[in-house]
Design an enzyme around this catalytic site. Structure first.
Site, PDB file in Angstrom:
ATOM      1  N   ARG A   5       0.837  -1.201   0.082  1.00 34.01           N
ATOM      2  CA  ARG A   5       0.143   0.016   0.215  1.00 34.01           C
ATOM      3  C   ARG A   5       0.661   1.123  -0.038  1.00 34.01           C
ATOM      4  O   ARG A   5       0.404   2.156  -0.550  1.00 34.01           O
ATOM      5  CB  ARG A   5      -0.867  -0.111   1.105  1.00 34.01           C
ATOM      6  CG  ARG A   5      -2.163  -1.033   1.101  1.00 34.01           C
ATOM      7  CD  ARG A   5      -3.012  -0.924   2.044  1.00 34.01           C
ATOM      8  NE  ARG A   5      -4.144  -1.778   1.932  1.00 34.01           N
ATOM      9  CZ  ARG A   5      -5.042  -2.354   2.736  1.00 34.01           C
ATOM     10  NH1 ARG A   5      -4.662  -2.209   3.746  1.00 34.01           N
ATOM     11  NH2 ARG A   5      -5.949  -2.923   2.248  1.00 34.01           N
ATOM     12  N   LYS A  48     -20.688 -18.048  -1.073  1.00 33.21           N
ATOM     13  CA  LYS A  48     -22.005 -17.689  -1.283  1.00 33.21           C
ATOM     14  C   LYS A  48     -22.671 -16.846  -2.161  1.00 33.21           C
ATOM     15  O   LYS A  48     -22.286 -15.939  -2.637  1.00 33.21           O
ATOM     16  CB  LYS A  48     -22.674 -17.218   0.336  1.00 33.21           C
ATOM     17  CG  LYS A  48     -22.276 -17.969   1.070  1.00 33.21           C
ATOM     18  CD  LYS A  48     -22.806 -17.499   2.523  1.00 33.21           C
ATOM     19  CE  LYS A  48     -22.648 -18.333   3.670  1.00 33.21           C
ATOM     20  NZ  LYS A  48     -22.777 -17.694   5.026  1.00 33.21           N
ATOM     21  N   GLY A  90     -11.431  -8.989  -2.318  1.00 26.25           N
ATOM     22  CA  GLY A  90     -10.987  -9.863  -1.211  1.00 26.25           C
ATOM     23  C   GLY A  90     -10.219 -11.165  -1.822  1.00 26.25           C
ATOM     24  O   GLY A  90      -9.019 -10.885  -1.960  1.00 26.25           O
ATOM     25  N   GLY A 126     -13.830  -3.913  -0.104  1.00 29.72           N
ATOM     26  CA  GLY A 126     -15.250  -3.438  -0.088  1.00 29.72           C
ATOM     27  C   GLY A 126     -15.598  -2.389  -0.904  1.00 29.72           C
ATOM     28  O   GLY A 126     -16.691  -2.560  -1.589  1.00 29.72           O
TER      29      GLY A 126
HETATM   30  P1  AMP Z   1     -15.908 -14.913  -0.991  1.00 30.89           P
HETATM   31  O1  AMP Z   1     -15.361 -14.222   0.440  1.00 30.89           O
HETATM   32  O2  AMP Z   1     -17.393 -15.050  -1.154  1.00 30.89           O
HETATM   33  O3  AMP Z   1     -15.143 -14.520  -2.042  1.00 30.89           O
HETATM   34  O4  AMP Z   1     -15.549 -16.347  -0.571  1.00 30.89           O
HETATM   35  C1  AMP Z   1     -14.138 -16.851  -0.625  1.00 30.89           C
HETATM   36  C2  AMP Z   1     -14.319 -18.267   0.319  1.00 30.89           C
HETATM   37  O5  AMP Z   1     -14.837 -19.035  -0.530  1.00 30.89           O
HETATM   38  C3  AMP Z   1     -12.940 -18.864   0.155  1.00 30.89           C
HETATM   39  O6  AMP Z   1     -12.359 -18.872   1.673  1.00 30.89           O
HETATM   40  C4  AMP Z   1     -13.130 -19.861  -0.448  1.00 30.89           C
HETATM   41  O7  AMP Z   1     -12.288 -21.043   0.635  1.00 30.89           O
HETATM   42  C5  AMP Z   1     -14.523 -20.439  -0.124  1.00 30.89           C
HETATM   43  N1  AMP Z   1     -15.111 -21.355  -1.187  1.00 30.89           N
HETATM   44  C6  AMP Z   1     -14.850 -21.564  -2.642  1.00 30.89           C
HETATM   45  N2  AMP Z   1     -15.088 -22.686  -3.039  1.00 30.89           N
HETATM   46  C7  AMP Z   1     -15.798 -23.474  -2.156  1.00 30.89           C
HETATM   47  C8  AMP Z   1     -16.493 -24.667  -1.918  1.00 30.89           C
HETATM   48  N3  AMP Z   1     -16.487 -25.246  -3.117  1.00 30.89           N
HETATM   49  N4  AMP Z   1     -16.951 -24.905  -0.721  1.00 30.89           N
HETATM   50  C9  AMP Z   1     -16.561 -24.052   0.338  1.00 30.89           C
HETATM   51  N5  AMP Z   1     -15.935 -22.809   0.402  1.00 30.89           N
HETATM   52  C10 AMP Z   1     -15.550 -22.531  -0.813  1.00 30.89           C
END
Ligand code: AMP
Length: 395
Positions: free
Chosen positions: A35, A197, A353, A376
């Site tokens: 940064r 999710k 992220g 964010g």
């Molecule tokens: P996000 O913060 O929503 O971008 O999610 C990132 C997280 O999703 C990471 O920590 C990954 O380990 C998790 N992730 C990715 N694929 C899977 C999966 N098939 N099952 C569970 N967690 C997952």
């Protein structure tokens, strides 16, 4: 969009909001200077013009004045990176700060103490912002990481500068990169959305359906879509209450001529564990007791073809549980495909992220067109929101 290149800073004092929220170890040493390096071009341009730089930032989330969150810990590292001995004042407003700014000569750099030692900063207090505004002739915002916050130093302060405000080169680059994907990208445009999710990505999906030609969906989100279409997902992560939403997205995509690409096979595991037993499984036929934790080989190949046809690529979210080495292959392969497409002339933006962490961890950072510096802020931009810090400069 007004940037530092629209100003000559000769004899001027620039009040620059930087993002020096850097990680420190237990000895208060900076463990990652990314940064600070990112802010360097803006500071150097101002000094080379014959101006001086007053730097303001937050560090961590202090509750009042807390020694461990003092920006004094980073003075030497900032000096080393910028190549100028940086001065420090142990408040960001008040007489002391004012005096330090008055004494500042052309070519000099002053770092103010942590903005968040004053609760007025995050409250967006107007009187506090006005005090900050007295510390410079021109306000420069170069902190993308906080550009979505209506804090005193990121947004409110801008109203005291009328014409004399602009974006630093880092923030300008962020804005240009996002616009290049969402507004003026060369087609075909592909977005890859992974992560855990559907619920956390839904606003992004809805916004980008109007902008992209291809939408690749991977990671944990996959299983909500597959189950909604009648597939068996075993013990994979799945949001049952989002299945209707998933079908709705598929319908909207079809209406808008956006092609959705989902995994066809996965690396199934018998536990959420790096050392679990694994096998390649059809994504629609995952037995109970098994969960999909990474993209399978056919999926990697399928996504590769889509990426290689694309002229503009946005990547947000990993394709698997990349934190576990045995489930990182899909994410690494996707990174390699994006690097290859970039080498062949595509524009690629990685943001938000975990995908940023992944590209850095696997060494793709300097092989894609741009890696965003704000989590964010990037997510809100992709959701189509106008960031308050950006609006404050443009108004
Ligand atoms: P996000 O913060 O929503 O971008 O999610 C990132 C997280 O999703 C990471 O920590 C990954 O380990 C998790 N992730 C990715 N694929 C899977 C999966 N098939 N099952 C569970 N967690 C997952």
């Amino acid at each position: 969009m007004k940037t530092i290149n629209d100003f000559n800073f000769n004899t001027k004092k620039a009040l620059i909001r930087v993002d020096f929220n850097v990680p420190l170890n237990e000895k208060f040493e900076v463990t990652d200077t990314t940064r600070i390096k990112a802010a360097k071009p803006t500071i150097i341009k101002i000094l080379e013009d014959g101006g001086s730089a007053v730097l303001m930032s937050h560090l961590g989330r202090p509750k009042g004045v807390q020694e461990e969150f003092s920006l004094k810990h980073i003075v030497d590292v900032v000096s080393e990176v910028i190549g100028v001995q940086v001065k420090f004042v142990n408040n960001c407003v008040g007489e002391e700060a004012q005096k330090a700014v008055e004494e500042l000569k052309a070519g000099e750099v002053l770092l103010l103490e942590n903005l968040r030692f004053h609760t007025e900063e995050t409250r967006g207090d107007k009187a506090f912002a006005e005090q900050l505004s007295k510390l410079g002739d021109i306000y420069v915002n170069d902190a993308f990481g906080t550009a979505h916050r209506a804090h005193a130093s990121t947004t409110i302060v801008a109203q005291f500068f009328q014409e004399n405000k602009c974006f630093g080169s880092l923030l300008a680059k962020e804005i240009e990169s996002i616009n290049r994907v969402l507004q003026s990208g060369e087609k075909p445009i592909t977005a890859v959305l992974g992560g855990s999710k559907v619920s956390s990505k839904i606003t992004i999906i809805e916004n980008i359906l109007d902008k992209v030609d291809h939408l690749i969906i991977g990671g944990g989100m996959t299983y909500t879509f597959i189950k909604a279409q009648g597939g068996k997902v075993g013990d994979s992560i799945c949001e049952d209450d989002k299945q209707d939403l998933a079908l709705e997205i598929m319908r909207k995509a079809a209406d808008k001529n956006v092609q959705i690409h989902l995994p066809v096979d996965v690396i199934g595991a018998d536990a959420f564990d790096n050392n679990a037993t694994t096998k390649v499984i059809d994504v629609k036929d995952i037995p109970d007791g098994w969960q999909g934790l990474d993209a399978g080989p056919k999926t990697i190949e399928k996504f590769h073809e889509v990426i290689l046809q694309s002229k503009t690529i946005l990547w947000n979210g990993p394709l698997g549980v990349f934190e576990m080495p045995n489930f990182a292959k899909g994410t690494i392969a996707l990174g390699e495909s994006i690097v290859e497409a970039t080498t062949k002339g595509a524009f690629s933006l990685v943001g938000g992220g975990d995908s940023v962490a992944a590209v850095k961890q696997f060494g793709f950072g300097d092989k894609v067109s741009y890696v965003s510096t704000g989590g964010g802020a990037m997510l809100e931009s992709l959701e189509g929101k106008v960031l308050s810090g950006i609006e404050a400069i443009n108004n």
